[in-house]
Design a protein around this motif. Structure first.
Motif, short mmCIF file in Angstrom:
data_model
loop_
_atom_site.label_atom_id
_atom_site.label_comp_id
_atom_site.label_asym_id
_atom_site.label_seq_id
_atom_site.Cartn_x
_atom_site.Cartn_y
_atom_site.Cartn_z
N TYR A 249 1.02 -1.34 -0.21
CA TYR A 249 0.01 -0.05 -0.10
C TYR A 249 0.92 1.32 -0.14
CZ TYR A 249 -3.81 3.03 1.02
OH TYR A 249 -4.83 4.18 0.87
N TYR A 250 2.03 1.33 0.72
CA TYR A 250 2.73 2.47 0.91
C TYR A 250 3.47 2.88 -0.33
CZ TYR A 250 6.19 5.57 2.83
OH TYR A 250 7.02 6.96 2.98
N THR B 129 0.32 3.13 -3.56
CA THR B 129 -0.83 4.18 -3.35
C THR B 129 -0.39 5.50 -2.53
OG1 THR B 129 -2.49 2.45 -3.21
CG2 THR B 129 -3.07 4.49 -2.37
N HIS B 130 0.27 5.23 -1.31
CA HIS B 130 0.76 6.54 -0.43
C HIS B 130 1.97 7.41 -0.97
CE1 HIS B 130 0.64 8.90 3.12
NE2 HIS B 130 1.85 8.87 3.23
N ALA C 122 -2.77 13.39 1.55
CA ALA C 122 -1.61 12.29 2.10
C ALA C 122 -1.88 12.04 3.38
CB ALA C 122 -0.24 13.00 1.39
N ASP D 71 -4.60 9.86 4.22
CA ASP D 71 -4.48 8.41 3.76
C ASP D 71 -3.63 7.56 4.86
OD1 ASP D 71 -4.60 6.33 1.85
OD2 ASP D 71 -2.41 6.80 1.58
N ILE D 72 -3.08 8.21 5.66
CA ILE D 72 -2.21 7.33 6.75
C ILE D 72 -3.01 6.27 7.34
CG2 ILE D 72 -0.79 7.61 8.75
CD1 ILE D 72 0.27 10.15 7.64
#
Length: 102
Positions: free
Chosen positions: A20-21, A24-25, A80, A83-84
């Motif tokens: 995911y990191y 996406t992030h 951002a 999103d964490i």
């Protein structure tokens, strides 16, 4: 130079965190206006007392604290930051400050 440091706690599923990191992030964070440099830790995070309770450390660089504050307030910065919780089930600590070389 100003820095935003994000220290991510150890996730329940490191492989899922990484997927995911990075997929996406990171693309979300790279859109933050004024971002000059984006670094992350590689390998285990340690402290002088031994292993640290962190899985990953990200350091985002901006030209000034004013630029960093504007970046965090921007829609991209808010996206951002928002999103964490979607991937950081081990928690995340954010620190930001102006810096100078000595």
């Amino acid at each position: 130079m100003a820095k935003l440091i994000v220290m991510y706690g150890t996730p329940k599923d490191p492989a899922a965190f990484d997927r995911y990191y990075f997929s996406t992030h990171v693309p979300l964070a790279r859109k933050i206006p004024g971002l000059e440099k984006y670094e992350i830790s590689e390998g285990a995070v340690a402290s002088s007392a031994g292993p640290a309770p962190y899985y990953l450390v990200a350091v985002l660089h901006f030209s000034s604290i004013t630029a960093l504050e504007a970046a965090l307030a921007s829609p991209e910065g808010q996206a951002a930051a928002g999103d964490i919780p979607n991937f950081a089930d081990g928690g995340a600590d954010l620190f930001f400050f102006d810096s100078k070389e000595v």
